[in-house]
Write a protein that holds these residues in place. Sequence first.
Motif, mmCIF file in Angstrom:
data_model
loop_
_atom_site.group_PDB
_atom_site.id
_atom_site.type_symbol
_atom_site.label_atom_id
_atom_site.label_comp_id
_atom_site.label_asym_id
_atom_site.label_seq_id
_atom_site.Cartn_x
_atom_site.Cartn_y
_atom_site.Cartn_z
ATOM 1 N N UNK A 99 -4.627 17.770 -26.802
ATOM 2 C CA UNK A 99 -4.343 19.120 -26.292
ATOM 3 C C UNK A 99 -3.205 19.082 -25.272
ATOM 4 N N UNK A 100 -3.240 18.104 -24.379
ATOM 5 C CA UNK A 100 -2.191 17.987 -23.360
ATOM 6 C C UNK A 100 -0.845 17.668 -24.013
ATOM 7 N N UNK A 101 -0.856 16.805 -24.990
ATOM 8 C CA UNK A 101 0.383 16.435 -25.673
ATOM 9 C C UNK A 101 0.974 17.634 -26.412
ATOM 10 N N UNK A 102 0.117 18.446 -27.010
ATOM 11 C CA UNK A 102 0.603 19.650 -27.715
ATOM 12 C C UNK A 102 1.285 20.628 -26.747
ATOM 13 N N UNK A 104 -7.902 19.801 -12.217
ATOM 14 C CA UNK A 104 -6.570 19.225 -12.055
ATOM 15 C C UNK A 104 -6.612 17.700 -12.120
ATOM 16 N N UNK A 105 -7.548 17.094 -11.414
ATOM 17 C CA UNK A 105 -7.610 15.627 -11.359
ATOM 18 C C UNK A 105 -7.971 15.023 -12.720
ATOM 19 N N UNK A 106 -8.810 15.716 -13.466
ATOM 20 C CA UNK A 106 -9.171 15.247 -14.804
ATOM 21 C C UNK A 106 -7.953 15.276 -15.706
ATOM 22 N N UNK A 107 -7.188 16.365 -15.640
ATOM 23 C CA UNK A 107 -5.973 16.467 -16.454
ATOM 24 C C UNK A 107 -4.955 15.413 -16.037
ATOM 25 N N UNK A 108 -4.827 15.167 -14.747
ATOM 26 C CA UNK A 108 -3.904 14.130 -14.273
ATOM 27 C C UNK A 108 -4.296 12.769 -14.857
ATOM 28 N N UNK A 109 -5.581 12.482 -14.903
ATOM 29 C CA UNK A 109 -6.060 11.224 -15.507
ATOM 30 C C UNK A 109 -5.773 11.191 -17.003
ATOM 31 N N UNK A 110 -5.937 12.321 -17.654
ATOM 32 C CA UNK A 110 -5.656 12.414 -19.084
ATOM 33 C C UNK A 110 -4.183 12.109 -19.357
ATOM 34 N N UNK A 111 -3.296 12.668 -18.543
ATOM 35 C CA UNK A 111 -1.866 12.417 -18.718
ATOM 36 C C UNK A 111 -1.531 10.953 -18.430
ATOM 37 N N UNK A 112 -2.180 10.366 -17.460
ATOM 38 C CA UNK A 112 -1.979 8.937 -17.178
ATOM 39 C C UNK A 112 -2.444 8.091 -18.366
ATOM 40 N N UNK A 146 3.516 9.207 -23.667
ATOM 41 C CA UNK A 146 4.392 9.888 -22.710
ATOM 42 C C UNK A 146 4.908 8.866 -21.704
ATOM 43 N N UNK A 147 5.963 9.243 -21.018
ATOM 44 C CA UNK A 147 6.419 8.441 -19.873
ATOM 45 C C UNK A 147 6.350 9.343 -18.648
ATOM 46 N N UNK A 148 6.076 8.727 -17.508
ATOM 47 C CA UNK A 148 5.977 9.476 -16.257
ATOM 48 C C UNK A 148 7.226 9.213 -15.431
ATOM 49 N N UNK A 155 6.561 13.959 -13.515
ATOM 50 C CA UNK A 155 6.820 14.786 -14.696
ATOM 51 C C UNK A 155 6.524 13.908 -15.907
ATOM 52 N N UNK A 156 5.776 14.441 -16.837
ATOM 53 C CA UNK A 156 5.383 13.700 -18.031
ATOM 54 C C UNK A 156 6.220 14.180 -19.213
ATOM 55 N N UNK A 157 6.861 13.210 -19.874
ATOM 56 C CA UNK A 157 7.768 13.509 -20.981
ATOM 57 C C UNK A 157 7.258 12.799 -22.231
ATOM 58 N N UNK A 158 7.067 13.517 -23.333
ATOM 59 C CA UNK A 158 6.602 12.855 -24.559
ATOM 60 C C UNK A 158 7.626 11.844 -25.065
ATOM 61 N N UNK A 159 7.143 10.704 -25.507
ATOM 62 C CA UNK A 159 8.010 9.719 -26.149
ATOM 63 C C UNK A 159 7.702 9.620 -27.640
ATOM 64 N N UNK A 160 6.618 10.235 -28.055
ATOM 65 C CA UNK A 160 6.258 10.332 -29.469
ATOM 66 C C UNK A 160 6.423 11.791 -29.857
#
Length: 122
Positions: free
Chosen positions: A10-13, A38-46, A54-56, A64-69
């Motif tokens: 979901x976050x990647x989409x 917020x903290x759960x989503x931050x962990x998900x992005x990590x 993604x790369x941070x 800032x999180x940027x998709x690499x795929x």
Amino acid sequence: MERLTQPEEDALRVLWPLPAGGFVKDVLDALPAPRPPYTTLASTLRNLERKGYVRAEKLGNSYRFVPVVTADDYQRRSLGTLVKQHFQNSYKDLVSFFAQENKVSAEDLQEIIKLIESKKEE
């Protein structure tokens, strides 16, 4: 690549259409309710970063999180995994399954055949 959990997907989409990527708050604002904390989503992005999706980029005190795929690459890999695990690596069996379940019509199949035949001519 590692499989994604539903929250990771979901976050990647949310991130794919953002040209420069997004911050946790950007992703949080774009997710439908109920939103995770917020903290759960931050962990998900990590986790997405750890898995290589993604790369941070550190900007000030945040990332800032940027998709690499790309979405296309993810779709291709996911479908390939699905076909391998559930249809003995046979796309024919996949299409047959959808036909038997009435999920694809004869007209749809004709369009698929035309697409395949046009690809042969290229």
